[in-house]
Design an enzyme around this catalytic site. Structure first.
Site, PDB file in Angstrom:
ATOM      1  N   CYS A   4      41.756  45.847  44.567  1.00 54.01           N
ATOM      2  CA  CYS A   4      43.189  45.613  44.360  1.00 54.01           C
ATOM      3  C   CYS A   4      43.588  44.151  44.434  1.00 54.01           C
ATOM      4  CB  CYS A   4      43.999  46.415  45.383  1.00 54.01           C
ATOM      5  SG  CYS A   4      44.056  48.189  45.071  1.00 54.01           S
TER       6      CYS A   4
ATOM      7  N   LYS B  47      53.641  48.091  43.376  1.00 54.44           N
ATOM      8  CA  LYS B  47      52.243  48.057  43.821  1.00 54.44           C
ATOM      9  C   LYS B  47      51.642  46.669  43.641  1.00 54.44           C
ATOM     10  CE  LYS B  47      48.116  48.988  45.057  1.00 54.44           C
ATOM     11  NZ  LYS B  47      47.192  49.926  44.423  1.00 54.44           N
TER      12      LYS B  47
END
Length: 418
Positions: free
Chosen positions: A269, A215
């Site tokens: 993010c 990720k």
């Protein structure tokens, strides 16, 4: 072992990831309890309402609550499985702040029973899922934690990072592939049973640390490529070349796809996750660190350009269009647009700065300390302004060049008014 999960599931964190995940499960027959420390969010979900803007989510929440499949509370219940979807910001030194994850674990641990599944969805540095197991073990020494030497663990612990795009969450949460990393292969398989309830994409099983790293790598990849575009724009600006034309031409090469420059990088993010890689291996991540520094510097450059343009006027009015971190959503987390406005306001305290955003109905807290910043209707702001700065390419802003910008200084950071 490939059967979908069935049972009661609790999700800690009813934000941009936790709530859509709750809905995806609840509308497919799973009893879901949403847990959040914010009583206003709990009250909204309990009424079948959504506390933020996301296409297609409101009707799904309303339906799930009406069916009795989704409830919300501030207290962590007993359940068969737990998903932790709380924030993981970074500290001042860019290391991960895991305090929200640890607080969630402290709520879950007393409720655990043998056979329970615990999934961490929060984006985390490699090793966090293992640390989660250690935190549980410290509170529940009666439970056998999973590891390679323990074939008969009581609890199954895994990491499954979200990988959805705001504005498309309800589509991508169903269609995207999912990476599920367990502390053991059996943990990964048990956790994957939850996502088999709703996921149409492929479910890829791996170990927890690899899932955590994957990720981070996804977002660091994006960050490095955005930094390349932003650095190119600085070079083109110094050479008096149109960067948008350069990128258009370069992208006609069959193996080149340069991204678009902008005022910075925002959201929950991309501005955060690459720092987790840097902090994990600081001496080896020089490219990733440099990309972060290029993108972190970008709002300062944009603000400096606007301040320079303001020197042409005796007492200008500046309209800044857009406050969210990306187009057509209401999410202002880590928004570079807000940082740009704050920098301009601080540099020009006597100048009126009118901020406009169709998705934001109040001056964000980060700007509330500036007396010269005021929220205004976009059309009225542009009419009054001497300088118009496009920071977010919301659909209502795109057509303004042809209708309202005549005679004004326009600074388009997104390249949509060319």
């Amino acid at each position: 072992m490939n059967a979908p999960f069935s049972g009661k599931l609790a999700i800690l964190g009813m934000g941009y990831i936790g709530l859509p995940t709750a809905v995806a499960l609840a509308t497919r027959g799973i009893e879901v309890i949403g847990v959040d420390v914010n009583r206003d969010i709990v009250a909204a979900v309990s009424r079948g309402e959504v506390p933020f803007v996301e296409p297609d989510l409101a009707i799904s929440v309303s339906g799930a609550v009406a069916m009795g499949r989704l409830t919300a509370t501030t207290e962590t219940p007993e359940a068969d499985a737990y998903i932790i979807a709380v924030p993981t910001p970074f500290n001042g030194d860019h290391t991960a702040d895991l305090s929200f994850v640890q607080a969630a674990v402290e709520q879950v641990a007393p409720k655990l029973r043998p056979g329970n599944i615990v999934v961490l969805e929060s984006t985390s540095p490699p090793g966090t899922t293992q640390k989660l197991a250690e935190w549980i073990s410290a509170q529940r020494p009666d439970l056998r934690m999973p590891d390679d030497s323990e074939p008969n663990a009581d609890i199954f612990i895994a990491h499954c990072p979200e990988r959805v795009l705001p504005g498309r969450i309800m589509i991508e949460i169903i269609t995207n592939d999912r990476v599920v990393g367990g502390l053991t292969p059996r943990c990964a398989e048990r956790a994957a049973s939850i996502y088999r309830v709703f996921a149409q994409g492929e479910i890829l099983l791996t170990d927890a640390a690899s899932a955590e790293m994957a990720k981070l790598v996804e977002n660091a990849y994006r960050d490095v490529n955005i930094a390349f575009a932003n650095e190119l724009s600085l070079i083109a600006e110094s050479l008096h070349i149109d960067i948008w034309e350069v990128i258009r031409l370069a992208n006609r090469h069959p193996r080149v796809k340069i991204l678009s420059p902008g005022p910075g990088v925002g959201g929950h993010c991309i501005p955060v996750d690459p720092w987790f890689i840097v902090s994990a291996a600081p001496l080896l991540s020089t490219l990733i660190r440099t990309a972060r520094e290029v993108n972190d510097r970008r709002p300062h450059h944009v603000a400096e350009q606007v301040v320079a343009k303001a020197q042409r006027f005796r007492s200008p009015t500046i309209a800044c269009l857009g406050l969210t971190f990306k187009a057509n959503v209401d999410d202002i987390r880590e928004s570079p647009a807000i940082e740009v406005v704050g920098l301009i306001a601080a540099a020009l305290p006597e100048v009126d700065i009118l901020v406009c955003d169709p998705y934001v109905d109040h001056v964000p807290a980060a700007l509330s300390g500036y007396a010269n910043v005021r929220l205004e209707n976009a059309h009225a702001a542009v009419e009054r302004a001497d300088i118009v700065v496009l920071l977010v390419e919301h659909e209502p802003f795109k057509a303004m060049r042809h209708t309202r910008l005549g005679g004004k200084v326009a600074y388009d950071t997104r390249g949509v008014w060319r």
